[in-house]
Design a protein around this motif. Structure first.
Motif, PDB file in Angstrom:
ATOM      1  N   ALA A 115       0.835  -1.203   0.000  1.00 62.29           N
ATOM      2  CA  ALA A 115       0.000   0.000   0.000  1.00 62.29           C
ATOM      3  C   ALA A 115       0.866   1.247   0.000  1.00 62.29           C
ATOM      4  CB  ALA A 115      -0.923  -0.006   1.211  1.00 62.29           C
ATOM      5  N   TYR A 116       0.507   2.219  -0.833  1.00 59.61           N
ATOM      6  CA  TYR A 116       1.250   3.480  -0.953  1.00 59.61           C
ATOM      7  C   TYR A 116       0.311   4.664  -0.798  1.00 59.61           C
ATOM      8  CZ  TYR A 116       5.129   0.835  -3.066  1.00 59.61           C
ATOM      9  OH  TYR A 116       6.147  -0.047  -3.318  1.00 59.61           O
ATOM     10  N   ARG A 117       0.846   5.735  -0.230  1.00 63.77           N
ATOM     11  CA  ARG A 117       0.099   6.987  -0.147  1.00 63.77           C
ATOM     12  C   ARG A 117       0.376   7.873  -1.359  1.00 63.77           C
ATOM     13  NH1 ARG A 117       1.613  11.922   1.005  1.00 63.77           N
ATOM     14  NH2 ARG A 117       3.673  11.236   1.711  1.00 63.77           N
ATOM     15  N   ASP A 118       1.593   7.835  -1.886  1.00 61.01           N
ATOM     16  CA  ASP A 118       2.031   8.748  -2.946  1.00 61.01           C
ATOM     17  C   ASP A 118       2.304   7.946  -4.226  1.00 61.01           C
ATOM     18  OD1 ASP A 118       3.525  10.495  -4.640  1.00 61.01           O
ATOM     19  OD2 ASP A 118       4.122  11.665  -2.880  1.00 61.01           O
ATOM     20  N   PHE A 119       1.571   8.254  -5.274  1.00 59.14           N
ATOM     21  CA  PHE A 119       1.681   7.490  -6.517  1.00 59.14           C
ATOM     22  C   PHE A 119       3.070   7.599  -7.144  1.00 59.14           C
ATOM     23  CE2 PHE A 119       0.922  11.689  -8.200  1.00 59.14           C
ATOM     24  CZ  PHE A 119       1.549  11.705  -9.435  1.00 59.14           C
ATOM     25  N   ARG A 120       3.813   8.657  -6.828  1.00 60.36           N
ATOM     26  CA  ARG A 120       5.125   8.823  -7.441  1.00 60.36           C
ATOM     27  C   ARG A 120       6.090   7.719  -7.036  1.00 60.36           C
ATOM     28  NH1 ARG A 120       5.481  15.089  -5.773  1.00 60.36           N
ATOM     29  NH2 ARG A 120       4.657  14.099  -3.891  1.00 60.36           N
ATOM     30  N   GLU A 121       5.939   7.212  -5.834  1.00 60.70           N
ATOM     31  CA  GLU A 121       6.816   6.121  -5.421  1.00 60.70           C
ATOM     32  C   GLU A 121       6.472   4.836  -6.161  1.00 60.70           C
ATOM     33  OE1 GLU A 121       8.869   4.169  -1.476  1.00 60.70           O
ATOM     34  OE2 GLU A 121       7.331   5.716  -1.250  1.00 60.70           O
ATOM     35  N   VAL A 122       5.194   4.630  -6.469  1.00 56.19           N
ATOM     36  CA  VAL A 122       4.813   3.469  -7.284  1.00 56.19           C
ATOM     37  C   VAL A 122       5.472   3.556  -8.656  1.00 56.19           C
ATOM     38  CG1 VAL A 122       2.891   2.222  -8.335  1.00 56.19           C
ATOM     39  CG2 VAL A 122       2.600   3.270  -6.073  1.00 56.19           C
ATOM     40  N   LEU A 123       5.441   4.738  -9.254  1.00 59.32           N
ATOM     41  CA  LEU A 123       6.015   4.906 -10.589  1.00 59.32           C
ATOM     42  C   LEU A 123       7.535   4.784 -10.591  1.00 59.32           C
ATOM     43  CD1 LEU A 123       3.851   7.795 -12.111  1.00 59.32           C
ATOM     44  CD2 LEU A 123       3.461   5.324 -12.158  1.00 59.32           C
ATOM     45  N   GLN A 124       8.168   4.931  -9.457  1.00 61.50           N
ATOM     46  CA  GLN A 124       9.617   4.783  -9.382  1.00 61.50           C
ATOM     47  C   GLN A 124      10.050   3.312  -9.317  1.00 61.50           C
ATOM     48  OE1 GLN A 124      10.706   7.185  -6.010  1.00 61.50           O
ATOM     49  NE2 GLN A 124      10.433   9.112  -7.108  1.00 61.50           N
ATOM     50  N   ARG A 125       9.103   2.417  -9.066  1.00 68.46           N
ATOM     51  CA  ARG A 125       9.460   0.999  -9.009  1.00 68.46           C
ATOM     52  C   ARG A 125       9.800   0.487 -10.411  1.00 68.46           C
ATOM     53  NH1 ARG A 125       5.557  -2.443  -4.991  1.00 68.46           N
ATOM     54  NH2 ARG A 125       6.729  -4.088  -6.067  1.00 68.46           N
ATOM     55  N   ASP A 126      10.799  -0.350 -10.491  1.00 67.08           N
ATOM     56  CA  ASP A 126      11.196  -0.928 -11.776  1.00 67.08           C
ATOM     57  C   ASP A 126      10.456  -2.223 -12.090  1.00 67.08           C
ATOM     58  OD1 ASP A 126      13.071   1.043 -12.504  1.00 67.08           O
ATOM     59  OD2 ASP A 126      14.582   0.136 -11.200  1.00 67.08           O
ATOM     60  N   ASP A 127       9.678  -2.720 -11.124  1.00 71.76           N
ATOM     61  CA  ASP A 127       9.014  -4.006 -11.343  1.00 71.76           C
ATOM     62  C   ASP A 127       7.525  -3.852 -11.618  1.00 71.76           C
ATOM     63  OD1 ASP A 127       8.410  -3.126  -8.808  1.00 71.76           O
ATOM     64  OD2 ASP A 127       8.554  -5.106  -7.861  1.00 71.76           O
ATOM     65  N   VAL A 128       7.068  -2.641 -11.959  1.00 74.25           N
ATOM     66  CA  VAL A 128       5.667  -2.410 -12.328  1.00 74.25           C
ATOM     67  C   VAL A 128       5.582  -2.267 -13.840  1.00 74.25           C
ATOM     68  CG1 VAL A 128       3.697  -0.854 -12.147  1.00 74.25           C
ATOM     69  CG2 VAL A 128       5.093  -1.333 -10.121  1.00 74.25           C
ATOM     70  N   ASP A 129       4.806  -3.139 -14.468  1.00 74.67           N
ATOM     71  CA  ASP A 129       4.664  -3.109 -15.925  1.00 74.67           C
ATOM     72  C   ASP A 129       3.473  -2.282 -16.395  1.00 74.67           C
ATOM     73  OD1 ASP A 129       6.807  -4.995 -16.554  1.00 74.67           O
ATOM     74  OD2 ASP A 129       5.538  -6.476 -15.588  1.00 74.67           O
ATOM     75  N   MET A 130       2.417  -2.260 -15.580  1.00 73.03           N
ATOM     76  CA  MET A 130       1.187  -1.595 -16.000  1.00 73.03           C
ATOM     77  C   MET A 130       0.537  -0.934 -14.799  1.00 73.03           C
ATOM     78  SD  MET A 130      -2.455  -2.048 -16.092  1.00 73.03           S
ATOM     79  CE  MET A 130      -2.914  -3.779 -16.199  1.00 73.03           C
ATOM     80  N   MET A 145      -2.297  15.887  -1.326  1.00 77.35           N
ATOM     81  CA  MET A 145      -2.215  15.019  -2.499  1.00 77.35           C
ATOM     82  C   MET A 145      -3.589  14.760  -3.113  1.00 77.35           C
ATOM     83  SD  MET A 145       0.802  14.359  -3.520  1.00 77.35           S
ATOM     84  CE  MET A 145       0.655  12.858  -4.512  1.00 77.35           C
ATOM     85  N   TYR A 146      -4.653  14.879  -2.331  1.00 74.12           N
ATOM     86  CA  TYR A 146      -5.997  14.767  -2.905  1.00 74.12           C
ATOM     87  C   TYR A 146      -6.245  15.932  -3.866  1.00 74.12           C
ATOM     88  CZ  TYR A 146     -11.080  14.653  -3.348  1.00 74.12           C
ATOM     89  OH  TYR A 146     -12.361  14.627  -3.856  1.00 74.12           O
ATOM     90  N   VAL A 147      -5.909  17.134  -3.415  1.00 80.72           N
ATOM     91  CA  VAL A 147      -6.119  18.326  -4.237  1.00 80.72           C
ATOM     92  C   VAL A 147      -5.176  18.311  -5.442  1.00 80.72           C
ATOM     93  CG1 VAL A 147      -5.988  20.840  -4.293  1.00 80.72           C
ATOM     94  CG2 VAL A 147      -6.957  19.678  -2.301  1.00 80.72           C
ATOM     95  N   GLY A 148      -3.900  17.987  -5.208  1.00 83.11           N
ATOM     96  CA  GLY A 148      -2.955  17.869  -6.307  1.00 83.11           C
ATOM     97  C   GLY A 148      -2.919  19.085  -7.199  1.00 83.11           C
ATOM     98  N   PRO A 149      -3.132  18.897  -8.516  1.00 82.31           N
ATOM     99  CA  PRO A 149      -3.022  20.014  -9.457  1.00 82.31           C
ATOM    100  C   PRO A 149      -4.224  20.952  -9.460  1.00 82.31           C
ATOM    101  CG  PRO A 149      -3.578  17.992 -10.612  1.00 82.31           C
ATOM    102  CD  PRO A 149      -3.319  17.605  -9.195  1.00 82.31           C
ATOM    103  N   ALA A 150      -5.275  20.639  -8.700  1.00 84.30           N
ATOM    104  CA  ALA A 150      -6.451  21.508  -8.650  1.00 84.30           C
ATOM    105  C   ALA A 150      -6.184  22.708  -7.742  1.00 84.30           C
ATOM    106  CB  ALA A 150      -7.661  20.723  -8.144  1.00 84.30           C
TER     107      ALA A 150
END
Length: 469
Positions: free
Chosen positions: A133-148, A259-264
């Motif tokens: 489980a992650y709070r920040d999506f950027r850390e998910v995208l930094q993983r090298d073992d995620v294909d999709m 992080m909910y508000v993000g770019p808004a």
């Protein structure tokens, strides 16, 4: 020309017991450079006469776009992560759980209970602690073992997440619409093609036989020459659930509101900004159901009558806007897309006056389709079998499975990014016409309003720093 800049700060995460499963991409290194994504106009095919177009479209349907080959690991397994663990994201994710060779290894959400519950659901399904489980999506995208990645947060996050995922070389299932502005839709499309990733838009009606059959009838001339398309989607049916005070409230401990508000635009926290369906009715997070629901049936209209997206049209739209608590985006609407050759598309909220769904009307018959069923005149069209040599659209019976097969073949799925882009922004430009309160002219080849600076300014939505445009 507009551009989006991503500035990445050090993220934090919540880990479930156990370590993440090693994925297909384990050992590979994707570039982590935060690049500037420039929004460019992709060239569109030239306008052609109807019969010639049908023949050309048949060739296109038979020869899908082939994407660059990409290694997916020696064992053929595909690992995926979910970004946005609400009801829609969870429902989409369930469609992948039983797919052979797919493993969900990450669940991300700004609400602690949601991400932890989703990770537990996945781990219980597999009988092992493989999902983190992650709070920040950027850390998910930094993983090298995620294909999709499966992208399903609020609409205002779609473009930022999808562009960043494309830069990391990750394939995607992205919920519709593709953002909250036309430029955001274009940014996703351009990034997907630039980085050669496979992208499935969450317009799942394309994976239902009735919708495909209606479109094949329209495209193969069984209705005669199409002169009118009628589209309707729910709007005023949805009303806010939160009825409490609308002033500032303390942020719950389990929520990362930043992080909910993000770019808004940043507004003080209030429960009504998080409630369902309330956030769909707030301009900061969603254009409104003219796009969020309208995208489904507009997509079918464009699938069955591609001419709608190939010739310049005049667009008029009248609408009323919500002024109820925090809710402030479009409520009901009625739009007309008028073409020089007499073709028209009429688009309204459900039953004002058009029936929900999509109706193709030709000089020899009509067909109407929605999620309740399909009907036609003459009725015999419902049993029509497409003949060899006619247009046979991409056949998919399961939206998630179709993406998995496309990831393996490196071919476009049934709802490719171009289709998602167009279907998303057709509702957006209707909303723009209503906001400027006069007719506008749209050139779908250049993807711009003609000689209208006021309307053109509304094609872009400003993003709050560090998510800037």
């Amino acid at each position: 020309m507009a551009h989006i800049v991503h500035r990445v700060h050090a993220p934090t995460r919540d880990r479930q017991p156990g370590s993440p499963a090693s994925g297909i991409g384990a050992g590979s290194r994707r570039s982590r450079t935060r690049s500037i994504v420039r929004m460019i106009h992709r060239p569109k095919p030239p306008q052609v006469r109807r019969r010639c177009f049908l023949r050309a479209a048949g060739v296109a349907a038979a020869a899908p776009f082939i994407l660059p080959a990409r290694a997916r690991g020696a064992n053929g397994r595909i690992t995926m992560a979910l970004l946005g663990s609400g009801s829609r994201g969870t429902a989409d994710m369930r469609g992948f759980l039983d797919e052979d060779g797919i493993q969900v290894i990450a669940a991300c959400d700004v609400q602690q209970d949601r991400r932890e519950n989703l990770a537990k659901l996945v781990n219980d399904h597999y009988g092992a602690n493989v999902c983190t489980a992650y709070r920040d999506f950027r850390e998910v995208l930094q993983r090298d073992d995620v294909d999709m990645v499966l992208i399903a947060p609020q609409d205002h996050w779609h473009a930022v997440m999808a562009v960043m995922a494309a830069e990391r070389g990750m394939d995607m299932y992205c919920e519709k619409p593709l953002g909250v502005s036309v430029r955001e839709c274009q940014a996703i499309r351009d990034a997907v093609r630039r980085h050669g990733v496979v992208f499935q838009t969450g317009t799942q009606q394309r994976s239902q036989r009735n919708f495909r059959h209606a479109c094949e009838l329209a495209r193969n001339g069984y209705l005669g020459a199409i002169h009118t398309v009628e589209v309707a989607a729910p709007g005023p049916h949805y009303q806010r659930k939160y009825k409490g005070p609308v002033g500032p409230q303390p942020v719950p401990e389990n929520l990362d509101y930043e992080m909910y508000v993000g770019p808004a635009a940043m507004k003080p926290y209030n429960e009504g900004r998080l409630a369902w369906p309330d956030w769909y009715l707030i301009w900061d997070y969603c254009v409104g159901f003219i796009t969020n629901w309208g995208v489904h049936h507009l997509d079918i209209a464009l699938w069955g009558c591609p001419r709608l997206a190939q010739a310049t049209f005049d667009l008029e739209c009248t609408a009323d806007y919500r002024n109820d608590g925090l809710c402030d985006n479009v409520n009901g609407w009625r739009a007309t897309f008028a073409y020089a050759d007499g073709l028209r598309m009429n688009f309204s909220d459900t039953d004002h006056p058009y029936e929900q769904g999509c109706k193709f009307i030709g000089d020899e018959g009509w067909v109407h389709v929605n999620r309740k069923g399909i009907k036609a005149e003459p009725e015999s069209l419902l049993k029509q079998v497409m003949r060899p040599g006619e247009i046979h659209l991409h056949e998919s019976e399961h939206h998630q499975h179709d993406l998995v097969e496309s990831m393996r073949s490196r071919r476009d799925p049934v709802a490719p990014v171009e289709a998602g882009c167009r279907a998303s922004y057709f509702g957006m430009i209707a909303d723009i016409a209503a906001r400027v309160r006069r007719p506008v002219r749209w050139d779908p080849v250049a993807e711009r309003f003609e000689n209208d600076a006021e309307a053109s300014r509304l094609l872009v939505r400003p993003m709050r720093a560090p998510w800037s445009a």
